[in-house]
Scaffold this active site. Sequence first.
Site, mmCIF file in Angstrom:
data_model
loop_
_atom_site.group_PDB
_atom_site.id
_atom_site.type_symbol
_atom_site.label_atom_id
_atom_site.label_comp_id
_atom_site.label_asym_id
_atom_site.label_seq_id
_atom_site.Cartn_x
_atom_site.Cartn_y
_atom_site.Cartn_z
ATOM 1 N N TYR A 252 0.861 -1.180 0.000
ATOM 2 C CA TYR A 252 0.000 0.000 0.000
ATOM 3 C C TYR A 252 0.895 1.227 0.000
ATOM 4 O O TYR A 252 1.890 1.254 -0.720
ATOM 5 C CB TYR A 252 -0.953 -0.082 1.210
ATOM 6 C CG TYR A 252 -2.138 0.841 1.093
ATOM 7 C CD1 TYR A 252 -2.945 0.842 -0.045
ATOM 8 C CD2 TYR A 252 -2.458 1.722 2.109
ATOM 9 C CE1 TYR A 252 -4.023 1.695 -0.167
ATOM 10 C CE2 TYR A 252 -3.540 2.582 2.016
ATOM 11 C CZ TYR A 252 -4.321 2.565 0.869
ATOM 12 O OH TYR A 252 -5.393 3.411 0.758
ATOM 13 N N LYS B 8 -21.647 -18.748 -11.018
ATOM 14 C CA LYS B 8 -20.942 -18.546 -12.285
ATOM 15 C C LYS B 8 -19.495 -18.123 -12.025
ATOM 16 O O LYS B 8 -18.565 -18.619 -12.671
ATOM 17 C CB LYS B 8 -21.659 -17.462 -13.085
ATOM 18 C CG LYS B 8 -21.257 -17.410 -14.545
ATOM 19 C CD LYS B 8 -21.945 -18.513 -15.318
ATOM 20 C CE LYS B 8 -21.697 -18.405 -16.801
ATOM 21 N NZ LYS B 8 -22.609 -19.247 -17.562
ATOM 22 N N GLU C 215 -25.101 -12.201 -18.272
ATOM 23 C CA GLU C 215 -25.762 -13.424 -17.813
ATOM 24 C C GLU C 215 -27.227 -13.152 -17.479
ATOM 25 O O GLU C 215 -27.540 -12.162 -16.796
ATOM 26 C CB GLU C 215 -25.038 -13.946 -16.557
ATOM 27 C CG GLU C 215 -25.422 -15.334 -16.153
ATOM 28 C CD GLU C 215 -24.762 -16.399 -17.009
ATOM 29 O OE1 GLU C 215 -25.236 -17.548 -16.962
ATOM 30 O OE2 GLU C 215 -23.778 -16.092 -17.704
ATOM 31 N N ASP C 216 -28.097 -14.024 -17.957
ATOM 32 C CA ASP C 216 -29.496 -14.029 -17.531
ATOM 33 C C ASP C 216 -30.182 -12.676 -17.721
ATOM 34 O O ASP C 216 -30.893 -12.182 -16.835
ATOM 35 C CB ASP C 216 -29.614 -14.486 -16.070
ATOM 36 C CG ASP C 216 -29.228 -15.954 -15.909
ATOM 37 O OD1 ASP C 216 -29.077 -16.645 -16.934
ATOM 38 O OD2 ASP C 216 -29.083 -16.410 -14.759
ATOM 39 N N ASP D 58 -25.430 -16.978 -22.117
ATOM 40 C CA ASP D 58 -26.683 -17.657 -22.460
ATOM 41 C C ASP D 58 -26.798 -17.855 -23.967
ATOM 42 O O ASP D 58 -27.404 -18.823 -24.431
ATOM 43 C CB ASP D 58 -27.891 -16.856 -21.959
ATOM 44 C CG ASP D 58 -27.861 -16.672 -20.454
ATOM 45 O OD1 ASP D 58 -27.552 -17.642 -19.762
ATOM 46 O OD2 ASP D 58 -28.133 -15.558 -19.986
ATOM 47 N N ALA E 116 -36.698 -19.077 -30.102
ATOM 48 C CA ALA E 116 -36.031 -17.960 -30.765
ATOM 49 C C ALA E 116 -35.624 -16.906 -29.741
ATOM 50 O O ALA E 116 -35.610 -15.713 -30.030
ATOM 51 C CB ALA E 116 -36.933 -17.350 -31.833
ATOM 52 N N ALA F 11 -32.568 -15.966 -26.606
ATOM 53 C CA ALA F 11 -31.130 -15.711 -26.676
ATOM 54 C C ALA F 11 -30.362 -16.922 -27.173
ATOM 55 O O ALA F 11 -29.564 -16.834 -28.114
ATOM 56 C CB ALA F 11 -30.620 -15.282 -25.295
ATOM 57 N N ASN G 76 -34.367 -27.101 -19.373
ATOM 58 C CA ASN G 76 -34.177 -27.557 -18.000
ATOM 59 C C ASN G 76 -35.260 -26.981 -17.097
ATOM 60 O O ASN G 76 -35.671 -25.837 -17.291
ATOM 61 C CB ASN G 76 -32.796 -27.103 -17.482
ATOM 62 C CG ASN G 76 -31.724 -28.126 -17.751
ATOM 63 O OD1 ASN G 76 -31.962 -29.327 -17.668
ATOM 64 N ND2 ASN G 76 -30.529 -27.655 -18.064
ATOM 65 N N ASN H 229 -22.817 -25.220 -20.452
ATOM 66 C CA ASN H 229 -22.005 -24.057 -20.830
ATOM 67 C C ASN H 229 -20.640 -24.022 -20.172
ATOM 68 O O ASN H 229 -19.725 -23.363 -20.672
ATOM 69 C CB ASN H 229 -22.752 -22.761 -20.500
ATOM 70 C CG ASN H 229 -23.925 -22.514 -21.401
ATOM 71 O OD1 ASN H 229 -24.383 -23.418 -22.100
ATOM 72 N ND2 ASN H 229 -24.439 -21.298 -21.399
#
Length: 376
Positions: free
Chosen positions: A25, A80, A122-123, A148, A181, A183, A273, A303
């Site tokens: 530091y 994730k 994500e999502d 995704d 149709a 993502a 799922n 994934n």
Amino acid sequence: MHRGGKLEVRSTIPVRDADDLSLAYTPGVARVCTAIADQPELVSEYTWVSNLVAVVSDGTAVLGLGDIGPAAAMPVMEGKALLFKEFGNVDAVPICLDCTDVDALVETVVRLAPSFGGVNLEDISAPRCFEVENRLRGLLDIPVFHDDQHGTAIVVLAALRNAARLTGRSLGDLRAVVAGAGASGVAVTRILLNAGIGDIAVSDSKGMIYQGREGLNPYKEALARDTNRGGHTGSTEEALAGADVFIGLSGSTLSEHAVAAMARDSIVFALSNPTPEVLPDVARRHARVVATGRSDFPNQINNVLAFPGVFRGALDVRATTITENMKVAAADALAAVVGDDLSEDYVIPSPFDQRVAPAVTAAVADQARLDGVART
């Protein structure tokens, strides 16, 4: 397992005494700060930015749970980040944003970007996710990757290449129907088109997508232009008659009769799922290869086979973006891991196969250099 969260921050150096503190530091850190101020690219060498990914969500499309908000999305984003570290040795920070407006999402991520070497979206619900990713890719010089979409697409392409090889065909010999149709459906269709699939058509909740159908958003209009050479206008199951491949990404159901009506040596990827569009024991009565998104059946399309290696490779060469060629290279490397062990129950490797991440990493890094987007 989840109580207290699944992540923590640990230091990489010891701070045992005043000398260590003065180096880590103030005052020692000031020399590093001034060096970076003079040469901003040094931030990748002297901080953790070069190995740090932001896992960003607005909580609008979480797993199969839907729009549950940013707080409820945090356990998934933590998970994730954990997978990034475990499978790719990539540090990742979950960031759940309390905004859903596209402009606000883009502005927020752009303001956060100097702290990160990459962004994993994500999502985020479709079709907003397409615009968010496209705008961020245009504004940032670091990899932006909506998992995704592209993680799913990479693994599907790898598994389909091997399934085709098993049945003595190439991608160019196959006619596929994609149910969904959103993502993942759009991204899977795009990567298969890019890889040279023979023909592919896509359906949504209203049936097949085709040119001239009313009520299509711009992304579906583009799909209508680029797909469905056979001109299918009815239901998903009608389009499947004589088709070689079914890819389910919609949460719908598929009858045994529809699977039976597919071509010989058909391939069924029922990826919704937790309930696949058709259960494997039913599909296997007629299909040669069956895959799902679940770990309790063979051929799991997961994934985690893609995104840790994709980001590891991109970060290793300080790539400015992730190109379409890099995604295809990742898929090809993943498919090659299976090698001569290919069988009906083994068209894609396990996430715990220790060959996966290194193979994907190397392929992505090499392709980034070939595509001219690597900085090292």
